[in-house]
Write a protein that holds these residues in place. Sequence first.
Motif, mmCIF file in Angstrom:
data_model
loop_
_atom_site.group_PDB
_atom_site.id
_atom_site.type_symbol
_atom_site.label_atom_id
_atom_site.label_comp_id
_atom_site.label_asym_id
_atom_site.label_seq_id
_atom_site.Cartn_x
_atom_site.Cartn_y
_atom_site.Cartn_z
ATOM 1 N N LEU A 1 -37.461 30.062 24.665
ATOM 2 C CA LEU A 1 -37.253 31.594 24.450
ATOM 3 C C LEU A 1 -38.467 32.093 24.298
ATOM 4 N N GLU A 2 -39.283 31.837 23.095
ATOM 5 C CA GLU A 2 -40.463 32.194 22.857
ATOM 6 C C GLU A 2 -41.475 32.052 23.742
ATOM 7 N N LYS A 3 -41.350 31.270 24.833
ATOM 8 C CA LYS A 3 -42.268 30.951 25.786
ATOM 9 C C LYS A 3 -42.221 31.944 27.004
ATOM 10 N N ILE A 4 -41.108 32.625 26.997
ATOM 11 C CA ILE A 4 -41.117 33.340 28.182
ATOM 12 C C ILE A 4 -42.048 34.474 27.965
ATOM 13 N N ARG A 5 -42.581 34.804 29.216
ATOM 14 C CA ARG A 5 -43.571 35.924 29.377
ATOM 15 C C ARG A 5 -42.948 37.282 29.564
ATOM 16 N N ASN A 6 -43.288 38.224 28.931
ATOM 17 C CA ASN A 6 -42.630 39.528 29.042
ATOM 18 C C ASN A 6 -41.041 39.503 28.973
ATOM 19 N N PRO A 7 -40.669 39.133 27.806
ATOM 20 C CA PRO A 7 -39.125 38.818 27.565
ATOM 21 C C PRO A 7 -38.361 40.261 27.669
ATOM 22 N N SER A 8 -37.281 40.049 28.388
ATOM 23 C CA SER A 8 -36.400 41.559 28.428
ATOM 24 C C SER A 8 -35.887 41.495 27.041
ATOM 25 N N PRO A 9 -35.165 42.827 26.569
ATOM 26 C CA PRO A 9 -34.587 42.938 25.323
ATOM 27 C C PRO A 9 -33.501 42.203 25.327
ATOM 28 N N ASP A 10 -32.740 41.710 26.259
ATOM 29 C CA ASP A 10 -31.721 40.802 26.116
ATOM 30 C C ASP A 10 -32.310 39.198 25.471
ATOM 31 N N ASP A 11 -33.641 39.031 26.120
ATOM 32 C CA ASP A 11 -34.050 37.806 25.665
ATOM 33 C C ASP A 11 -34.452 37.939 24.182
ATOM 34 N N ALA A 12 -35.085 39.180 23.790
ATOM 35 C CA ALA A 12 -35.596 39.142 22.418
ATOM 36 C C ALA A 12 -34.295 39.130 21.415
ATOM 37 N N ASP A 13 -33.013 39.740 22.078
ATOM 38 C CA ASP A 13 -32.107 39.671 21.061
ATOM 39 C C ASP A 13 -31.706 38.194 21.109
ATOM 40 N N LEU A 14 -31.382 37.701 22.180
ATOM 41 C CA LEU A 14 -30.669 36.187 22.077
ATOM 42 C C LEU A 14 -32.088 35.270 21.182
ATOM 43 N N SER A 15 -33.158 35.432 21.016
ATOM 44 C CA SER A 15 -34.210 34.872 20.444
ATOM 45 C C SER A 15 -33.727 35.087 18.977
ATOM 46 N N GLN A 16 -33.644 36.392 18.527
ATOM 47 C CA GLN A 16 -33.178 36.578 16.999
ATOM 48 C C GLN A 16 -31.978 35.965 16.647
ATOM 49 N N ALA A 17 -30.792 36.111 17.613
ATOM 50 C CA ALA A 17 -29.647 35.252 17.195
ATOM 51 C C ALA A 17 -29.810 33.792 17.077
ATOM 52 N N VAL A 18 -30.648 33.253 17.872
ATOM 53 C CA VAL A 18 -30.782 31.792 17.703
ATOM 54 C C VAL A 18 -31.755 31.576 16.445
ATOM 55 N N ARG A 19 -32.460 32.215 16.167
ATOM 56 C CA ARG A 19 -33.287 31.999 15.056
ATOM 57 C C ARG A 19 -32.374 32.241 13.666
ATOM 58 N N ASP A 20 -31.671 33.084 13.926
ATOM 59 C CA ASP A 20 -30.668 33.362 12.727
ATOM 60 C C ASP A 20 -29.917 32.116 12.701
ATOM 61 N N MET A 21 -29.370 31.454 13.739
ATOM 62 C CA MET A 21 -28.223 30.398 13.645
ATOM 63 C C MET A 21 -29.270 29.074 13.364
ATOM 64 N N ALA A 22 -30.387 28.951 13.684
ATOM 65 C CA ALA A 22 -31.072 27.759 13.240
ATOM 66 C C ALA A 22 -31.221 27.618 11.860
ATOM 67 N N GLN A 23 -31.540 29.078 11.294
ATOM 68 C CA GLN A 23 -31.739 29.084 9.711
ATOM 69 C C GLN A 23 -30.410 28.907 8.838
ATOM 70 N N ASP A 24 -29.336 29.259 9.631
ATOM 71 C CA ASP A 24 -27.929 29.215 9.127
ATOM 72 C C ASP A 24 -27.538 27.936 9.112
ATOM 73 N N THR A 25 -27.997 26.894 10.126
ATOM 74 C CA THR A 25 -27.768 25.389 10.143
ATOM 75 C C THR A 25 -28.270 24.769 8.940
ATOM 76 N N VAL A 26 -29.491 25.281 8.708
ATOM 77 C CA VAL A 26 -30.121 24.441 7.288
ATOM 78 C C VAL A 26 -29.314 25.045 6.053
ATOM 79 N N ARG A 27 -28.896 26.198 5.969
ATOM 80 C CA ARG A 27 -28.319 26.631 4.855
ATOM 81 C C ARG A 27 -26.922 26.057 4.799
ATOM 82 N N ARG A 28 -26.063 25.908 5.777
ATOM 83 C CA ARG A 28 -25.007 25.185 5.697
ATOM 84 C C ARG A 28 -25.016 23.663 5.445
ATOM 85 N N ALA A 29 -26.029 22.894 6.024
ATOM 86 C CA ALA A 29 -26.025 21.424 5.668
ATOM 87 C C ALA A 29 -26.603 21.226 4.440
#
Lengths: 265, 462
Positions: A214-242
Motif C-alpha cells: 500500500l505504501e508503494k502506491i504512487r498518488n494514493p487515493s484517500p481510500d488507499d490512505a485510510d486502508l493503510s492506516q487501518a492495516v497499520r493499526d491492525m499490524a500493531q494490534d497483532t503484536v499487542r495481542r500476541a
Amino acid sequence: MKRMSIAWLSVALAAFACLPCSAQMRPCPGVAGPGQKVLIDDIDGAQSVVLGLLKQRIDAGLAKLQLETRAASPSGAASGVDAVRVRAVRCSDRHPADSAAFTPAIARELNNNEVVLEVWAETAPLPATEAPGLRALVGYALVPLRHYVPTSAQGVVIVESKASSVDSPADLLALLDQSGTLAIYTAVGSGVRLLYAEDFDQARTQLCLALARLEKIRNPSPDDADLSQAVRDMAQDTVRRALASPGYHGALRLAAPVSCTVAPL
Amino acid sequence: MTGFALRCLAAVGLVASMTATHAGMMNAPCDRPVVFRDAAVNVVVLPFALPTQNSRAANRLAQLVQRETLRSVAKFGSVASVQLGESDDRACVPAEVRAKLLGEQPTSGDRLAPGRAVVLVWGRIVESGDQLYSQVYVDFVRGRSTEKLELPFGTDRLVGPLGAQGFAGPQRSMDRATLARIDDFARRSNVLYESPDENADRVTIPPDVPFSYYVTEIRGDWMRIVVFPGSVPPGSVNSEQNAFGKKQWIRAVAAEPEWTLRKVWPEIAFVEGVTGYLVTSDPKAAGTAAARATMAAAASRALDEFQENLHSNGLAREQESFDERYAGARAVALELQGALQLLGIDRGDAALRAARARFAESSRLRPGNAEARNLTLMTDLVLARQADSPEPALKAADALLATLGIAPSNVAVQANLRVAYRWLLGLAGPRPPAWRVLTADERSHLADMLSGLNQVAPYRGG
C-alpha cells in the motif's frame, strides 16, 4: 429447554430476516471446502472493449497473484517463503449490487468458508446527463474485515473510473489495474482472518506485506490512505495481542516490533 | 548470430549416449506430459492461448518458443526442451502439468527424476477491440524443494530461499500484424532442410504428430537434429535413423528484420537465464569450476538481457502506475543473478558485494518481502567477517531481528539469526582476532536473544 427454544427462535428469525438480502446474490457453489479463497464473480455490463479488457485484467491479476505467491514446496513447510496460499473460485451469475449486499449474515457465511476476498466488476454507459462514454467499476469485499469489523469503511472497496470516450480503454483501465490491487486486498483479507484466528505470526506477516504494498502506491487515493492506516493499526494490534496471550511463544516476543516499516538495506 | 557456431555433440554414433543432452520433443499431449528424465533441466513449453481458440496456431507459437529456448540453453549441457500440445481440444492447465511432473497428481506420462528441475513456460494472447495483449508466465522448480542459497558461516551455514519461483510477465500490447508475422514464420519454419540454407531441399514436419529429436549440432540460427517418432524409446535410436532422412536442419531462432521473438517476449531470455542457474547449481550436472563460471556468466547475461528488454519493451511504453507488474519478474531475476555470483568457487568480497547489490535491489522492489532482505543480510554477515570491528555484524543481526518483526514465522530468518548470534558469541567458530571484545551488556543481550530464539514455538491460536 426455554433457553434452547429462544435460541432456535433467534436462529429462525435471523434466517428469515436474511432471506431478502441473501436473495440479492446467488450463492457460489464452489465456496465450500478447505483453504483460503478469492471469489471472482461474473463480470458483465455494457458490451464494450472495456468489458473485455476488464475481464482479462482481472484474470491476469489473479494468475499473477497465484504464481508469485506460490510456495515452491507443496507443503510449504520446509520453506521460509511467506506465501498467501489462496484458491480462486469462479462464481457464475453472482452480482453484488454494492456494499450493502454484504450483510452481516452473508459476511459471516463467507468468512466461515474462508473467503478472504470477493471481486466483482461491471461496465455501464454513463448517465444521459453526462457526456457519452463508459463507467467501469471494480468492487472488492474484504470479507474478514467486513465480518469482524463491520463498522470499518474499508470492508468493501469500490473503485470506479469514467471515460467520456472509449478511444483509449487501456488508459481508462490503467486506473483500475488489478495486478497489484488484488495482491494487496488478498493480503489484507488473509491477515485479518489470521489475526482473529489468533495466528499472530502469519497475521503480522500478511498485514505488513499488505502495508508495504500500500505504501508503494504512487498518488494514493484517500481510500488507499485510510486502508493503510487501518492495516497499520491492525499490524500493531497483532503484536499487542500476541504479547498479551499467555500461550504465545512466537518470535514477536523477541522482536517486539511496533512498526511494519523496516529500514531499507 | 554470425560467427557463432557451437558444435555440441558429435553427429555420429548411437544417440543413446545423448539422452540427457540437448533433447527436444514436440506435440506431446498435455494430459500425459513427458520429460527427459536424465536431463538436469527440462524446459516445458505449453501452448499459447489465443483469442481465436485455434489450437494449431497455439501449438505453432509454442513450438517456436520451444526451439528458440532449446537453442539458447544447449550451451548449458544437460538440458532438454519439450513442447506440450492440446489434445482433443482439452486446454492445457499449467498447474496440472506441474503437479503431474512432480508426482503430486497421477499420470500415465513421465515424472521428474529426483533432484531434476523443470522450467514451465506458457502464455496467452487476448484481444480487446483492435488491440491484442500478450502475457508470458514462467515457473521453475527442482524436485519438490525450494531453491535456496547456502553460505558457510563459521561452523554453521546461512540459508536463504528465493522469494518466488515464478512470475507473470507484464501484459503488453501487441499489434495484429506482428502476431500474423510470427505465425507465418512459425508455419514456414516447421520445416526440415537438407542443409542450413533456406533454399535447400526441404520437408514440412506434419502438424500434431508427436516426435522427439536430439540436437547434434548448432550452427548460427540453425540446429541439426535427429528426428524419431515419439513412441520409439530414445536409447534405441541411431542418428542415421532420422525419420526425415538427410533433411536434418531446422531454423531455431525466430527473428526477422521487423521483430525477434526474444524482444516480443523477453521472458525467453529469462528462461535461458534460469535454466543456466539450475544447471550450474546442480552438483550432478555442472562440470569443472571453469565451466561453471562460464555457464554462470552466460546465465547472468541472459537475465540482464531479460531486464533490459522488459524495460525497453514495457516501461518505455507504459504508464508509471504499471510498475508493480514488473516488480515480481525483476525481483526473481535479480535474486537469481545474486545467487549465480555465489555459485562458483570464488566467494570473495567482490562476488559477495555484487550479489548483495542484486539482493538489495530485489528487496527495494518488494519492500515487505522477507526473503530478499534475508538474502541481503546473509551477504552482509559474511562480509562483516572482514570488518575491523564487530559493529557491521551486530548491525546485520539487528536488521535480521527487524525482519523477523515483519515475518515472525519465517524459519530461514529465524535460523540465520540463531547462526549470527552463535557466531557473535563465539559458539560457532572463532571470531576475527582483531575485533574488540564484546561488552558484558552486549554479550548478555545476545545470549538472551539466542535463548529466546531457541524457545520460539509455532502458535496457531489459543
